[in-house]
Design a protein around this motif. Structure first.
Motif, PDB file in Angstrom:
ATOM      1  N   TRP A  98       0.641  -1.657   0.344  1.00  0.00           N
ATOM      2  CA  TRP A  98      -0.148   0.331   0.164  1.00  0.00           C
ATOM      3  C   TRP A  98       0.808   1.512  -0.222  1.00  0.00           C
ATOM      4  N   GLN A  99       1.621   0.964   0.903  1.00  0.00           N
ATOM      5  CA  GLN A  99       2.918   2.647   0.815  1.00  0.00           C
ATOM      6  C   GLN A  99       3.303   2.625  -0.706  1.00  0.00           C
ATOM      7  N   TYR A 100       4.135   1.717  -1.239  1.00  0.00           N
ATOM      8  CA  TYR A 100       4.063   1.443  -2.712  1.00  0.00           C
ATOM      9  C   TYR A 100       2.784   2.616  -3.865  1.00  0.00           C
ATOM     10  N   LEU A 131       0.366   3.975  -2.950  1.00  0.00           N
ATOM     11  CA  LEU A 131       0.063   5.652  -2.832  1.00  0.00           C
ATOM     12  C   LEU A 131       1.216   6.388  -2.960  1.00  0.00           C
ATOM     13  N   ARG A 132       2.981   6.047  -3.312  1.00  0.00           N
ATOM     14  CA  ARG A 132       3.433   7.060  -4.101  1.00  0.00           C
ATOM     15  C   ARG A 132       3.780   7.153  -5.633  1.00  0.00           C
ATOM     16  N   ASP A 133       2.450   5.657  -5.651  1.00  0.00           N
ATOM     17  CA  ASP A 133       3.197   4.874  -7.374  1.00  0.00           C
ATOM     18  C   ASP A 133       1.332   6.124  -8.043  1.00  0.00           C
ATOM     19  N   HIS A 165       0.253   8.894  -6.828  1.00  0.00           N
ATOM     20  CA  HIS A 165       0.895  10.688  -6.804  1.00  0.00           C
ATOM     21  C   HIS A 165       1.623  10.948  -8.251  1.00  0.00           C
ATOM     22  N   ARG A 166       2.644   9.608  -8.332  1.00  0.00           N
ATOM     23  CA  ARG A 166       4.309   9.699  -9.237  1.00  0.00           C
ATOM     24  C   ARG A 166       3.312   9.589 -10.462  1.00  0.00           C
ATOM     25  N   THR A 167       2.329   9.014 -10.711  1.00  0.00           N
ATOM     26  CA  THR A 167       1.605   8.739 -12.347  1.00  0.00           C
ATOM     27  C   THR A 167       0.419  10.047 -12.501  1.00  0.00           C
TER      28      THR A 167
END
Length: 201
Positions: free
Chosen positions: A58-60, A62-64, A66-68
Motif C-alpha cells: 500500500w505504501q508503494y 500511494l507513492r505510485d 501520486h507519481r503517475t
C-alpha cells in the motif's frame, strides 16, 4: 468494437483510466460500456488481499499514484477517508442508467471520480451523491430511495458475478472482444491492440 470498462470508484487507478478510456475508444472508432464493480468482491473470490491490507504494498501504491498523476498531469487530491469501500456510487450509477439514461449515468460517474480524487470530497456520503445527482437534474428524494432498491442491490451484485465469470479479477479492467487488459498501465497495450485489429480488418 466495444470496450467493456470495469472499474471501482474506490480504485485510484480506475480514476486514472476513467480519464482516458473514452478518448482512447473514440480515437479508434470504439464504444465504451462502463461497468461499476466492488473490488473486494473480486479479491474475495480470487483469494487476493486488497492492497490497503498489505502495508508494504500500500505504501508503494500511494507513492505510485501520486507519481503517475504528476507525470500525466492528472489532478490528485485524496479524500481523508481514502481508502474505503464505496458501494453507493456504483449502485447509484446503475439506478441512474435505468431511470435517467446512459448519458446521465456516465456524467454522474465522471463527476464522482473527480470529486473523490480531484477535490477530496467523500463520495461515501449519500448527501454528497444526492448533490451530484441534483446537479444533473435528478430528484434528490427519488435518488436516495433508488439506492436502497433491492433490485439495484441485486443488479450490482450480479454485475460482480458476471465480471468474474468473464475473467475480470481486478480493476481497472478492459475487455475488448475476448482480449483482456488489466491495469491502468496496460492502456498503451490496449491501444496498440486496437490499431492492429483495425489494420487486420
Amino acid at each position: 468494437m466495444v470496450l467493456d470498462f470495469y472499474f471501482d470508484f474506490a480504485s485510484g487507478y480506475s480514476y486514472f483510466a476513467s480519464r482516458r478510456i473514452d478518448r482512447l475508444a473514440a480515437d479508434h472508432g470504439c464504444v465504451v460500456r462502463w461497468h461499476p464493480l466492488m473490488l473486494t468482491a473480486l479479491t474475495t473470490s480470487t483469494g487476493v488481499l486488497p492492497s490497503p491490507m498489505v502495508p508494504i504494498k500500500w505504501q508503494y501504491v500511494l507513492r505510485d499514484m501520486h507519481r503517475t498523476a504528476l507525470a500525466e498531469g492528472i489532478p490528485l487530491r485524496l479524500c481523508k477517508a481514502f481508502p474505503q469501500p464505496l458501494l453507493a456510487p456504483g449502485r447509484a450509477m446503475l439506478w441512474l442508467r435505468a431511470h435517467h439514461g446512459e448519458e446521465i449515468a456516465l456524467a454522474f460517474a465522471r463527476t464522482c471520480f473527480q470529486a473523490y480524487y480531484g477535490d477530496a470530497v467523500d463520495i461515501a456520503d449519500v448527501a454528497v451523491l444526492q448533490g451530484i445527482a441534483a446537479g444533473l437534474g435528478v430528484d434528490r428524494v427519488a435518488f436516495a430511495a433508488g439506492l436502497a432498491e433491492p433490485a439495484i442491490k441485486a443488479q450490482f451484485k450480479q454485475g460482480n458475478e458476471l465480471a468474474l465469470a468473464r475473467g475480470v479479477f481486478g480493476v481497472p479492467f478492459v475487455m475488448v472482444e475476448d482480449e483482456p487488459f488489466w491495469g491502468y498501465d496496460r492502456l498503451g497495450q490496449l491501444e496498440q491492440w486496437l490499431i492492429s485489429a483495425r489494420r487486420a480488418a
